[in-house]
Structures are given as C-alpha cells and as structure tokens.
Write an enzyme that holds these catalytic residues in place. Structure first.
Site: not given
Ligand code: PDD
Length: 286
Positions: A150, A182, A206
C-alpha cells in the site's frame, strides 16, 4: 476548526506540522499508508490495518517506527482530540530524509517519518451515494507490479478518478490483460445469482482489509464466493456489482461503461452485505 495531527511523536495543530522537503515520501513516493474508518468514535478493523502496514513496511525493507499498541493509542487520541464520530484516520510512514536527494536508500539510521491525521465524515455509514450506487468506467491498468504494497504512489489512481469524473461517472475499474484488477481505491466484485466473484489475491491488487471481512461475512451468510478473474464484458452482464474499501465500506455499482446492471439500481446482495458489514464491524470496533 483546525485539526490536531500527529507528526513524529508530537500532536500539533495542522498548520504547525512540518516535514522536510527532502523527505523521500515527497521526492520519491517512498512511503506506505493505511486508512482506517471510525464509526461511533471507534476504529474499524484496526488489527487488520496494523498487520497490513507491517507487511507493506517489510516488503520495502522500511523500519517500523511505532509499536502496534502505541499506534492504536495515537489513532484513539486523534479521534478523541478531533471529536470524530464518523470518519477516517489516515496514517503514512515514509523512509524519512537524510537531508538530500539520492536514488539509493538513505543510511540505516535515518528515522522514518510518521504522520497521522483524521478526516471528519459525518453520515459516512448512512450514505446517500451507497443508496444510489456508483457508475464506473473501465480504464487500462498501467500501475506498477507490486499493488499488494500500500504505497503512496497514487498518481494513476488519481488520474483514473478524474477520467471517471470527466465521463460523468464516480470511479474507474482498472483492466489488465482483459481482466478487471480493482477500482482506483477499492476492490471490485460482480454478483451472479447467489455467487460473488472477485479477483484472487496476488501482487496485482491490494489485499483489502474490507475485502477479507466482507468475504468472510458472505460465506457465513451461505453465499458462494468465487475468487477468479473476470472481464468487463462479464461484469456488464452480471446481476450486480460492488466495491469494498475502508472509506466506502460496500458500495453498489449500478453502471459499467454506460451499461446499466439489472434495472440500474442497487440489487439485493450488495446492500445486504453493506448492512452485515456495518453491523458486525460496529460490534467489533475498538
Ligand atoms: N484505498 N484497492 C486499492 C487500490 C485501494 O486503494 C484500496 C483502499 C482498496 C481497499 O482496501 P481496504 O479495504 O483495506 O480499504 C483496494 C483507501 C481507502 C484509500 O486509498 O483511501
């Protein structure tokens, strides 16, 4: 009201917070982040985010400047100081600065930079956007090959979001070798009958913390879960689609590239999963 933010061990008014112009997060996008939601003033799935943070840091051979217990304490203190009932806590850790720009990583003893701040989002759970559902466009996924980490390299997702807005839509689903990876900031799913289909975990996407919880709840509710690739054409013919993320929970998708799914309103499965997710996660919040 000015927020109180956290920078390298100190709680400060947001306009007094400072980091170096040589910080590698700023110069090289050499940093990782987490976004944890807050409901009823409590943190949702803090453990999941803390575990993924450690993994991201390890994958990049970056030092973790804070223990999990201290990190929880900082999250809670920021929620308290900023009186957040519903919203988000943003956390970023970078490789820090050794006072210059160099492609090579800085000396071992360079301290990482850690920054946290809150975002107040009243009405995030009972969201009108979730009742309406999102419209998405598809775009080519041209990001790097380690999307499981991330990192703060968010330029292309940000451009994708703008492409969607220019097309009068809410978000973009990215496609690589013909298959959906995604959304710009969420994991993507389609629904066929009682079956939920989403891409399997790999370096291509992710590993969403919300994804893990939602798939667990779906299985517990006797829904079938199939982790496999799907195309945009298959998605356009699905009964329903949705995305998951810490900031939008479960978000129904009602249109893909101008094609309405079903009758163009959120179906049965995504709103149900959103309800289960919010109920269960509120109970487990810390
Ligand atoms: N984004 N895929 C990507 C590319 C993301 O940036 C995110 C989360 C997710 C979902 O992951 P999670 O369920 O752990 O939030 C999948 C966050 C919310 C952001 O960048 O603000």
């Amino acid at each position: 009201m000015s927020r109180t933010v956290y920078v390298n061990g100190e709680y400060l008014p947001e306009d007094e917070a400072r980091i170096s112009i040589f910080d590698r997060g700023f110069l090289m996008a050499d940093g990782v982040y987490e976004v944890t939601s807050v409901l009823d003033g409590k943190l949702i799935d803090f453990d999941g985010h803390a575990v993924r943070l450690s993994r991201s840091l390890n994958e990049l051979e970056m030092k973790n400047p804070i223990s999990k217990d201290d990190l929880l304490e900082v999250h809670r203190e920021l929620v308290r100081l900023n009186e957040i009932n519903e919203g988000l806590v943003y956390l970023q850790i970078t490789r820090g600065s050794d006072g210059d720009r160099d492609f090579a990583f800085p000396a071992e003893d360079t301290e990482p930079t850690i920054v946290l701040f809150t975002q107040n989002k009243p009405g995030m759970a009972d969201s009108p956007a979730a009742r309406k559902g999102a419209k998405v466009i598809s775009i080519e996924d041209i990001r790097w090959g380690r999307r499981d980490i991330k990192t703060v390299q968010l330029l292309y997702p940000s451009m994708g979001k703008m492409m969607a807005k220019k097309a009068g839509c809410d978000d973009a689903w990215m496609v690589e070798d013909g298959f959906v990876t995604e959304g710009t900031s969420n994991n993507a799913y389609i629904v066929k009958g009682n079956r939920i289909i989403t891409r399997a975990l790999s370096n291509d996407i992710l590993h969403g913390i919300t994804r893990a919880a939602v798939l667990r709840f779906a299985r517990e509710a006797q829904m079938e879960v199939e982790e496999r690739n799907f195309t945009i054409d298959e998605a356009k013919e699905a009964d329903e689609a949705f995305t998951t993320s810490a900031s939008a929970f479960v978000m129904p998708v009602v249109e893909i590239d101008g094609v309405a799914l079903g009758d163009g309103t959120p179906g049965r499965v995504a709103p149900r999963l959103r309800e289960i997710y919010l109920d269960e996660m509120r109970k487990a919040a810390v």
